[in-house]
Design an enzyme around this catalytic site. Sequence first.
Site, PDB file in Angstrom:
ATOM      1  N   LYS A  15      -5.973 -13.283   5.851  1.00 53.28           N
ATOM      2  CA  LYS A  15      -6.534 -12.983   7.174  1.00 53.28           C
ATOM      3  C   LYS A  15      -7.899 -13.656   7.357  1.00 53.28           C
ATOM      4  CE  LYS A  15      -4.081  -8.583   7.703  1.00 53.28           C
ATOM      5  NZ  LYS A  15      -3.351  -8.636   6.421  1.00 53.28           N
ATOM      6  N   CYS A  66      -0.287  -2.398   5.385  1.00 53.89           N
ATOM      7  CA  CYS A  66       1.089  -2.904   5.225  1.00 53.89           C
ATOM      8  C   CYS A  66       1.975  -1.753   4.755  1.00 53.89           C
ATOM      9  CB  CYS A  66       1.139  -4.088   4.266  1.00 53.89           C
ATOM     10  SG  CYS A  66       0.277  -3.862   2.704  1.00 53.89           S
TER      11      CYS A  66
END
Length: 412
Positions: free
Chosen positions: A218, A339
């Site tokens: 990210k 996640c």
Amino acid sequence: MAAVCGRGPVAAALLRRGPAPGLRPVPRRYRYKEKWAATAPRIPCTRLALHHFDMSYSLQLKDLWPSIRAGLLCEQKYGALLNNFCADDYVTQELELMNATDFVSEGSKKAQQGAAAEEVRREESRSQEGSRKVRTVMQTETVAQAEMSPTLRASISSNIKCYTYPRGDITRFRPARQDSLGLLDYYLMDAASLLPVLALNVQRGDLVLDLCAAPGGKTLALLQTGLCGHLAANDISISRTKRLYSILNSYIPKDIRETVSVTSYDGRDWDQLEGDTFHKVLVDVPCTTDRHSVMEEENNIFHKRRTKERQMLPMLQLQLLMAGILATKPGGEVVYSTCSLSSLQNECVIERAVDIAETQFNISVHVEDLSHFRMLFQDTFSFFSDCRLGELVLPHLTANFGPMYFCKLRRV
């Protein structure tokens, strides 16, 4: 012999000849015996994780769980995040010839078409109500509203390019290759991991904090926007921070790397270091990493020695999110992501953080509506339609990305 050994002549003869035919010597007992109960768990961590998920997610996700379970247990699908700093321009053509498409670009086109259609509808309805002067004023207002519509805002970070194969296509991407400058051409990652970065909607010159940055996917995506005025990438784990450094060196030119500060502080204490500082904060917290937990024994949080750590995850996540909120300037935005499919790690953490910010810090936090992400990216991902806050990407055999939960907060 018998006199020496203190035994009779028969015994002495047997000792000389060895054991009688058909008889085997009794093996000596080892001095040290491996303690299986202490060194090898009876039940693998992956099986424990799957049993835990069967018990909890069958209640939370109901009829959707069997298909999600199958997706978690099958090979994950990846996307290729293009490196905008790569000198070679053949990569896009190569991927398109392989029938891969840039899902971010496709979503941007949908957003622009939706905004244009909305503008036309409003103009048609308003043009029937008044004079040309009134229509002109309303047209200006309509354009301004279209420019601020959620769908159009979601397409602003279109500098990010990530190629994925169509639903049902399980083709694998080739390994990344170096260009003439030694930079790798793309980064393979779960394409759903880009959605929190897109939701953050970085604007030019923004001061950005990636609070739990390692291993670095990210962070790399944030740099691909080309918009960060300064990026602070932090992770408490020094070993994982080394992985972050490796990714930056492999993908980012030196002059751009100098705009990134990499640190290894405890993210829960960040507000004490730089409070009320950042325009945008990404809080991608540690979680049960559901896919990893059912597939890999190594570093599995369902190991019996990590039971307490797993039980304390929601508290850790809440503390990190609160630190992210306090590090944000008034008017700034925070994106929280995991996640995991767990509502305890997702919506419940958001609700608790909003309440604590209001009651203990007198800070008003607004949860942003991200439902337009479903419309923009429904061709690539499978979304959970009943998410109370934020959005959740569900694993599915035809689009096996995720799980990825993300929620956007605005500090008022």
